[in-house]
Design a protein around this motif. Structure first.
Motif, PDB file in Angstrom:
ATOM      1  N   ARG A 296     -25.651  -9.856  12.670  1.00 10.40           N
ATOM      2  CA  ARG A 296     -24.515 -10.197  12.110  1.00 10.40           C
ATOM      3  C   ARG A 296     -23.435 -10.789  12.898  1.00 10.40           C
ATOM      4  O   ARG A 296     -23.156 -10.575  14.061  1.00 10.40           O
ATOM      5  CB  ARG A 296     -23.794  -8.933  11.306  1.00 10.40           C
ATOM      6  CG  ARG A 296     -24.813  -8.074  10.651  1.00 10.40           C
ATOM      7  CD  ARG A 296     -23.969  -6.877  10.505  1.00 10.40           C
ATOM      8  NE  ARG A 296     -24.917  -5.658   9.950  1.00 10.40           N
ATOM      9  CZ  ARG A 296     -25.228  -5.564   8.418  1.00 10.40           C
ATOM     10  NH1 ARG A 296     -24.878  -6.379   7.525  1.00 10.40           N
ATOM     11  NH2 ARG A 296     -25.992  -4.661   8.328  1.00 10.40           N
TER      12      ARG A 296
ATOM     13  N   MET B 299     -20.334  -1.563  10.183  1.00 11.68           N
ATOM     14  CA  MET B 299     -21.632  -1.956  10.302  1.00 11.68           C
ATOM     15  C   MET B 299     -22.230  -1.445  11.306  1.00 11.68           C
ATOM     16  O   MET B 299     -23.677  -1.130  10.971  1.00 11.68           O
ATOM     17  CB  MET B 299     -21.456  -3.641  10.172  1.00 11.68           C
ATOM     18  CG  MET B 299     -20.900  -4.220   9.020  1.00 11.68           C
ATOM     19  SD  MET B 299     -20.896  -5.692   9.308  1.00 11.68           S
ATOM     20  CE  MET B 299     -19.764  -6.358   7.835  1.00 11.68           C
TER      21      MET B 299
ATOM     22  N   ALA C 240     -18.472 -10.992   5.997  1.00  7.92           N
ATOM     23  CA  ALA C 240     -17.003 -10.370   5.793  1.00  7.92           C
ATOM     24  C   ALA C 240     -16.310 -11.495   5.285  1.00  7.92           C
ATOM     25  O   ALA C 240     -16.319 -12.856   5.572  1.00  7.92           O
ATOM     26  CB  ALA C 240     -16.432  -9.652   6.666  1.00  7.92           C
TER      27      ALA C 240
ATOM     28  N   ASP D 156     -25.754   0.733  10.664  1.00  5.00           N
ATOM     29  CA  ASP D 156     -27.247   0.320  11.035  1.00  5.00           C
ATOM     30  C   ASP D 156     -27.717   1.239  12.244  1.00  5.00           C
ATOM     31  O   ASP D 156     -28.955   1.521  12.029  1.00  5.00           O
ATOM     32  CB  ASP D 156     -26.827  -0.992  12.050  1.00  5.00           C
ATOM     33  CG  ASP D 156     -26.416  -2.302  11.069  1.00  5.00           C
ATOM     34  OD1 ASP D 156     -26.821  -2.349   9.991  1.00  5.00           O
ATOM     35  OD2 ASP D 156     -25.937  -3.335  11.722  1.00  5.00           O
TER      36      ASP D 156
END
Lengths: 322, 271
Positions: free
Chosen positions: B63, B129, B114, B133
């Motif tokens: 990400r 996050m 985001a 994860d």
């Protein structure tokens, strides 16, 4: 006419305690539930969850802004985070993050504030929360709730976990009388009629629900038929219940342990104005901060007991159009 | 296999032209901090991150969060060139209904990670996050780009403290240290020095690199990936407005669009 419902209002646990127990149960059922806390887990009662699920509990220290935003990050990645602190800190200190990280992208974050209102007592106004419902309701898409007792808190925390989207729940520090005794269905946005009545409606939430019931008992002795609604969801408000209260009883008193400005009462008034205008009175904190004291002393001094609700009913009946 | 540097450099030039055209056409926006971050984003999107433009919500993807959301033109351009979103709409930047909003908005562009723009919040999001994860056993990594002015926000240090405390080693903070913010030079507004030492003191494995050198960026990202038990911060020394002579080190172009004449001049320099 069926017999008037009677409530014993036996002593019960604080709504924050009910929240703490509900979280553990929800945590057992849904592994996606995680909990974030900011050095108040012994007070918010998230410590119960931390004990059973240490891997799914995240301590953020005294840093609410970061806590709220990290909860949002977890929600984006598929978790169902509950972030908890005193209402004053979770909402006020985390407000910008509730706005941009939670409300704006509609993140699936549940914020549960404890120690709401002035009934926290001796700690005084810096720890009391009298503005947070107004703030939370100003966030687009937020569900905002203020349950009254153990059973309703447990049910609404469960409903919040099942609901997809941002939720704020306001709970309290003091022990809360038991109102519900099983078998009742709680739905987000659906008010509950606790007492039937036709002369006037008291719309209350949080610890004011018990006071509203006590007020209705006293007024019943005088022959006043009072309807009592538990408006546990402040947003979205139960439009139909408010419309019916205005149309059928023609007078409404709202009661909440929050600033009148921006609180549940003014939201009810907006609906009343939009649907069926009627006389209204508002019980709540009037443009001030409270002080230290015993919870019952404070509620008495700041006009948040059954006596004050009764007086408001008398005033509103005097203004009601016949 | 790393992509050849010459290929990445060519891409960087395309991105810089996109940025100038987008902001010039919009008539407003933030060119300086977009141009300073080009190499960092090109390296991440075209060489380093495990991503799939065909499957932008692939659960195991890496990400990227642009915490300095005002630099979104560089992100939009890189994502468009990578195939996440349409290139032919880049020049709708900041227009009503555009997927390319004035600051990144996940409602309009769902392949973003985001919505950002209110400074100081992206690292918290990234760490959340990263923790999720880790709980779920996904091997993905999260990269958060912060501005050097942005780290004046207190929340950045709340998040830095928590990142080290929770040992979130799947998250990398990259600071675009271009030394200029809206009102002027960072050292005149609110000094952030010693920047790398601050991150070290907060418990982050901290590297300092030339943020325009692809080999250095790649090496730092490799080192971050190999670092376990603590998060990594890459302090990337950059030049605000990099690549356009009259924008370089010029505070005016933090948040001012080039005029049509300046746009033409800039595009000529970027040929």
């Amino acid at each position: 006419m069926p017999a008037r419902t009677k409530y014993e209002l036996k002593p019960g646990p604080a709504t924050r305690e009910a929240f703490g127990h509900a979280l553990v149960q929800i945590g057992r059922e849904n592994p996606a539930v995680v909990v974030c806390d900011a050095d108040l887990s012994k007070s918010t009662m998230t410590a119960f969850f931390a004990k059973e699920f240490p891997d799914r509990f995240f301590s953020y220290g005294i840093a609410e802004a970061n806590m709220v935003a990290q909860a949002a990050g977890m929600a984006y990645a598929g978790k169902v985070p509950f972030a908890s602190s005193f209402s004053a800190f979770a909402v006020n200190k985390g407000f910008e993050q509730l706005r941009v990280c939670v409300a704006y992208p509609r993140a699936n974050v549940k914020v549960v504030g404890t120690h709401s209102g002035i009934s926290i007592g001796e700690d005084g106004p810096s720890q009391m929360s009298v503005e947070e419902t107004s703030l939370a309701c100003s966030l687009p898409g937020f569900v905002v709730m203020a349950p009254a007792d153990e059973a309703s808190t447990k049910a609404l925390v469960r409903a919040a976990a099942a609901y997809r989207g941002p939720v704020f729940i306001r709970t309290g520090r003091p022990k809360a009388p038991l109102i519900y005794n099983g078998g009742r269905r709680f739905e987000i946005g659906k008010a509950i009629e606790l007492v039937e009545g036709s002369d006037v409606t008291i719309i209350a939430n949080g610890l004011m629900v018990a006071e509203a019931i006590r007020a209705s008992d006293a007024l019943d002795q005088e022959g006043v038929s009072v309807r009592v609604l538990d408006m546990h969801t402040v947003k979205p408000l139960d439009r139909e219940a408010v419309r019916r209260a205005a149309a059928e009883t023609g007078a409404i008193v709202t009661a909440e342990e929050h600033m009148v400005d921006g609180g549940m009462g003014v939201r009810v008034a907006q609906l009343v104005a939009e649907t069926q205008p009627c006389a209204m009175e508002f019980i709540g904190i009037r443009d001030t901060y409270a002080e230290s004291g015993k919870p019952e002393e404070l509620l008495d001094k700041y006009g948040l007991i059954a006596r004050d609700v009764v007086a408001a009913v008398r005033r509103v009946l005097g203004r009601k159009r016949h | 296999m790393p992509k050849p540097v010459a290929e990445l450099q060519a891409l960087a030039k395309v991105i810089r032209r996109d940025i100038i055209e987008m902001i010039g056409t919009a008539g407003s926006g933030h060119p300086g901090g977009s141009l300073s971050a080009v190499e960092i984003l090109v390296e991440l999107y075209f060489d380093f991150m495990r991503i799939d433009p065909k499957n932008p919500k692939w659960p195991d993807r890496d990400r990227f969060i642009l915490s300095k959301g005002h630099a979104c033109p560089v992100l939009y351009s890189v994502m468009a060139e990578a195939g996440f979103c349409p290139k032919d709409q880049l020049n709708t930047l900041r227009k009503l209904g555009s997927i390319y909003q004035g600051h990144p908005d996940i409602r309009f562009l769902p392949s973003l990670e985001a919505s950002t723009g209110s400074l100081g919040e992206g690292l918290s999001l990234g760490l959340g996050m990263g923790l999720a994860d880790r709980l779920d056993g996904r091997r993905c990594r999260t990269y958060v780009l912060l501005g050097d002015g942005e780290i004046q926000e207190g929340q950045v240090w709340e998040s830095a403290m928590s990142g080290a405390f929770h040992k979130v080693d799947n998250v990398v903070a990259i600071v675009d240290y271009n030394r200029i913010q809206l009102d002027g030079f960072v050292h005149d507004i609110m000094e952030v020095k010693p920047l790398a030492d601050k991150w070290r003191a907060f418990g982050w494995h901290t590297l300092e690199i030339d943020g325009h050198d692809f080999a250095s960026i790649r090496k730092a990202l490799d080192e971050a990936q190999a670092t376990k038990g603590q998060p990594t911060c890459i302090v990337a020394h950059t030049v605000k407005g990099k690549g356009v002579s009259f924008m370089e080190n010029n505070p005016k172009f933090h948040g001012t669009a080039p005029t049509p004449a300046e746009m033409e001049l800039a595009l000529k320099e970027l040929q």
